[in-house]
Scaffold this motif. Structure first.
Motif, PDB file in Angstrom:
ATOM      1  N   LYS A  89       0.812  -1.216   0.000  1.00 44.00           N
ATOM      2  CA  LYS A  89       0.000   0.000   0.000  1.00 44.00           C
ATOM      3  C   LYS A  89       0.846   1.266   0.000  1.00 44.00           C
ATOM      4  N   THR A  90       2.039   1.179   0.549  1.00 44.68           N
ATOM      5  CA  THR A  90       2.887   2.364   0.639  1.00 44.68           C
ATOM      6  C   THR A  90       3.786   2.445  -0.597  1.00 44.68           C
ATOM      7  N   GLU A  91       3.686   3.508  -1.332  1.00 47.29           N
ATOM      8  CA  GLU A  91       4.483   3.652  -2.545  1.00 47.29           C
ATOM      9  C   GLU A  91       5.938   4.003  -2.205  1.00 47.29           C
ATOM     10  N   ILE A  92       6.814   3.621  -3.094  1.00 51.39           N
ATOM     11  CA  ILE A  92       8.211   4.028  -2.968  1.00 51.39           C
ATOM     12  C   ILE A  92       8.346   5.396  -3.618  1.00 51.39           C
ATOM     13  N   ARG A  93       8.858   6.329  -2.859  1.00 54.21           N
ATOM     14  CA  ARG A  93       9.035   7.696  -3.353  1.00 54.21           C
ATOM     15  C   ARG A  93      10.503   8.091  -3.311  1.00 54.21           C
ATOM     16  N   ASN A  94      10.904   8.854  -4.294  1.00 50.86           N
ATOM     17  CA  ASN A  94      12.268   9.383  -4.338  1.00 50.86           C
ATOM     18  C   ASN A  94      12.259  10.913  -4.366  1.00 50.86           C
ATOM     19  N   ASP A  95      11.084  11.472  -4.060  1.00 51.23           N
ATOM     20  CA  ASP A  95      10.936  12.925  -4.122  1.00 51.23           C
ATOM     21  C   ASP A  95      10.581  13.523  -2.757  1.00 51.23           C
ATOM     22  N   TRP A  96      11.047  12.893  -1.705  1.00 49.34           N
ATOM     23  CA  TRP A  96      10.768  13.396  -0.357  1.00 49.34           C
ATOM     24  C   TRP A  96      11.338  14.805  -0.187  1.00 49.34           C
ATOM     25  N   THR A  97      10.661  15.612   0.601  1.00 45.50           N
ATOM     26  CA  THR A  97      11.195  16.928   0.960  1.00 45.50           C
ATOM     27  C   THR A  97      11.696  16.893   2.397  1.00 45.50           C
ATOM     28  N   LYS A  98      12.543  17.835   2.737  1.00 45.28           N
ATOM     29  CA  LYS A  98      13.052  17.917   4.107  1.00 45.28           C
ATOM     30  C   LYS A  98      11.909  18.098   5.095  1.00 45.28           C
ATOM     31  N   GLU A  99      10.938  18.898   4.727  1.00 48.68           N
ATOM     32  CA  GLU A  99       9.807  19.164   5.619  1.00 48.68           C
ATOM     33  C   GLU A  99       8.991  17.906   5.876  1.00 48.68           C
ATOM     34  N   GLU A 100       8.814  17.076   4.862  1.00 44.53           N
ATOM     35  CA  GLU A 100       8.053  15.835   5.030  1.00 44.53           C
ATOM     36  C   GLU A 100       8.767  14.875   5.973  1.00 44.53           C
ATOM     37  N   ILE A 101      10.081  14.746   5.810  1.00 41.64           N
ATOM     38  CA  ILE A 101      10.829  13.834   6.673  1.00 41.64           C
ATOM     39  C   ILE A 101      10.889  14.384   8.095  1.00 41.64           C
ATOM     40  N   GLU A 102      11.001  15.695   8.229  1.00 38.28           N
ATOM     41  CA  GLU A 102      10.967  16.307   9.562  1.00 38.28           C
ATOM     42  C   GLU A 102       9.659  15.981  10.279  1.00 38.28           C
ATOM     43  N   GLU A 103       8.559  16.068   9.544  1.00 36.61           N
ATOM     44  CA  GLU A 103       7.250  15.800  10.144  1.00 36.61           C
ATOM     45  C   GLU A 103       7.143  14.350  10.615  1.00 36.61           C
ATOM     46  N   ILE A 104       7.677  13.431   9.796  1.00 36.87           N
ATOM     47  CA  ILE A 104       7.688  12.016  10.184  1.00 36.87           C
ATOM     48  C   ILE A 104       8.569  11.809  11.405  1.00 36.87           C
ATOM     49  N   TYR A 105       9.761  12.325  11.357  1.00 37.76           N
ATOM     50  CA  TYR A 105      10.774  12.120  12.403  1.00 37.76           C
ATOM     51  C   TYR A 105      10.314  12.645  13.759  1.00 37.76           C
ATOM     52  N   HIS A 106       9.648  13.781  13.766  1.00 41.86           N
ATOM     53  CA  HIS A 106       9.294  14.440  15.027  1.00 41.86           C
ATOM     54  C   HIS A 106       7.912  14.051  15.555  1.00 41.86           C
ATOM     55  N   GLN A 107       7.297  13.034  14.967  1.00 44.93           N
ATOM     56  CA  GLN A 107       6.021  12.556  15.504  1.00 44.93           C
ATOM     57  C   GLN A 107       6.202  12.031  16.933  1.00 44.93           C
ATOM     58  N   PRO A 108       5.125  11.979  17.719  1.00 46.31           N
ATOM     59  CA  PRO A 108       5.209  11.282  19.004  1.00 46.31           C
ATOM     60  C   PRO A 108       5.745   9.867  18.778  1.00 46.31           C
ATOM     61  N   LEU A 109       6.644   9.441  19.613  1.00 48.28           N
ATOM     62  CA  LEU A 109       7.419   8.222  19.354  1.00 48.28           C
ATOM     63  C   LEU A 109       6.556   6.987  19.103  1.00 48.28           C
ATOM     64  N   LEU A 110       5.567   6.731  19.937  1.00 46.03           N
ATOM     65  CA  LEU A 110       4.763   5.527  19.760  1.00 46.03           C
ATOM     66  C   LEU A 110       3.939   5.575  18.476  1.00 46.03           C
ATOM     67  N   GLU A 111       3.480   6.754  18.088  1.00 43.26           N
ATOM     68  CA  GLU A 111       2.772   6.895  16.818  1.00 43.26           C
ATOM     69  C   GLU A 111       3.716   6.629  15.657  1.00 43.26           C
ATOM     70  N   LEU A 112       4.941   7.115  15.753  1.00 44.50           N
ATOM     71  CA  LEU A 112       5.958   6.882  14.722  1.00 44.50           C
ATOM     72  C   LEU A 112       6.251   5.389  14.595  1.00 44.50           C
ATOM     73  N   ILE A 113       6.425   4.709  15.725  1.00 43.13           N
ATOM     74  CA  ILE A 113       6.716   3.278  15.705  1.00 43.13           C
ATOM     75  C   ILE A 113       5.559   2.503  15.072  1.00 43.13           C
ATOM     76  N   TYR A 114       4.338   2.881  15.434  1.00 47.03           N
ATOM     77  CA  TYR A 114       3.163   2.205  14.874  1.00 47.03           C
ATOM     78  C   TYR A 114       3.123   2.344  13.352  1.00 47.03           C
ATOM     79  N   LYS A 115       3.349   3.542  12.857  1.00 43.25           N
ATOM     80  CA  LYS A 115       3.318   3.762  11.412  1.00 43.25           C
ATOM     81  C   LYS A 115       4.453   3.014  10.710  1.00 43.25           C
ATOM     82  N   ALA A 116       5.631   3.020  11.328  1.00 40.39           N
ATOM     83  CA  ALA A 116       6.770   2.309  10.737  1.00 40.39           C
ATOM     84  C   ALA A 116       6.518   0.800  10.720  1.00 40.39           C
TER      85      ALA A 116
END
Length: 339
Positions: free
Chosen positions: A4-31
């Motif tokens: 379901k999750t597409e492979i992307r090669n066009d990530w922006t810094k802002e998008e990765i920042e948003e993922i990285y700084h999520q609440p930890l347990l929410e981040l782990i769940y999504k990963a």
């Protein structure tokens, strides 16, 4: 399972920042969700790393005890005999490893007898049916072709850190040198193993920047090692604080989300982690580790095979099979269906 999750090669810094700084347990769940879409969550790739030439390197990487300019307890060792390396590879295979990595403390590959011997090692390990990986320093395209023709499956060349922070850690080569070698490897059809180290004194922005570089490559590295700094006495970073495990988990989870098809390897630093801590890393998307005799991960301690197998059993995990074994299993299933 449908991916379901597409492979992307066009990530922006802002998008990765948003993922990285999520609440930890929410981040782990999504990963963990992404991990299950792309990988068997019960399997962990077992890789063995052998230092085939140790110490005496002319580089000044601040984290590395193999640099000749630092006074460490690491003994310089010339290139190992080919027969010794093949014997180590056979033992690694017997212990369940599907990938065998050979590391030489060189700044760059030179076209000499030592490189000829490495070519023979690659051929020998490949003949055992293992995925062969090398990390030998900077590499030209012609040298990469020789390795590919010998049967090399993967080449490791870590970015180490962000382009912005790179000069704080290494002055004897540039970030672009790293990218050039990765491009040379990719051109000739060898798979890429490239990640980095956390705990060097870098900021969260540096970690995000490093992931951005990897995740926006035309093709993501097939393997992404996430290392915690191994503090080697005698190096400039020996007094850095131990890397917090939750920082490792956050980094692994972010890497898993932005590079869903890659193997994310929990690499250096495991020796200082409990089973509980490593379990969180697997939950966050790590599905590869270095294992082996309780000798060294290059020059730093690494858990032994028996410890790792016990940990996998406790966590309900199992070693990933080699592709040849998977084919044989499919053949046996087919034969059984005919009876």
């Amino acid at each position: 399972m449908d991916k379901k999750t597409e492979i992307r090669n066009d990530w922006t810094k802002e998008e990765i920042e948003e993922i990285y700084h999520q609440p930890l347990l929410e981040l782990i769940y999504k990963a963990a969700t992404v991990h299950r879409e792309w990988h068997n969550p019960e399997e962990v790739q077992m890789s063995t790393l052998l230092s085939i030439k140790t110490g005496g390197c002319t580089e000044d990487c601040s984290y590395c005890g193999q640099a000749a300019r630092y006074h460490t307890n690491i003994k310089v060792q010339a290139l190992l005999p080919t027969e010794t390396v093949i014997a180590h590879a056979q033992k690694a295979k017997d212990n369940g490893s599907s990938r065998f990595c050979m590391a030489a403390a060189w700044r760059e590959v030179r076209n000499n007898r030592d490189f000829d011997r490495v070519i023979d090692m690659v051929k020998g390990v490949n003949d055992l049916g293992l995925e062969v990986c090398c990390t030998l320093g900077m590499l030209t395209e012609d040298q990469a072709i020789r390795l590919q023709e010998a049967g090399l499956y993967a080449y490791n060349h870590n970015l180490d850190t962000s382009e912005q922070y790179y000069e704080e850690i290494i002055s004897t080569r540039t970030f672009d040198n790293r990218i050039n070698t990765i491009n040379n490897v990719r051109k000739v059809g060898i798979t890429v193993c490239s990640g980095g180290i956390i705990g060097l004194g870098e900021s969260h922005k540096d970690r995000i920047s490093m992931l951005l570089t990897l995740a926006t490559m035309p093709k993501h590295p097939e393997s992404v090692p996430i290392n915690a700094l191994a503090r080697v006495a005698g190096t400039p970073l020996e007094n850095n604080e131990k890397t917090d495990t939750w920082e490792m988990v956050r980094m692994i989870a972010t890497a898993r989300i932005v590079m869903p098809s890659s193997m994310v390897r929990l690499s250096a630093g495991r020796i200082e982690m409990t089973e509980f801590e490593q379990g969180w890393c697997f939950m966050a998307g790590a599905n590869s580790i270095f294992t082996g005799e309780r000798e060294t991960l290059l020059v730093t301690p690494n858990p032994g095979v028996s410890e790792d197998m016990q940990m996998l059993q406790t966590l309900g995990l199992k070693p990933m099979k080699r592709e040849t074994e998977k084919v044989m299993d499919q053949f046996e299933t087919w034969k059984t269906s005919l009876v």
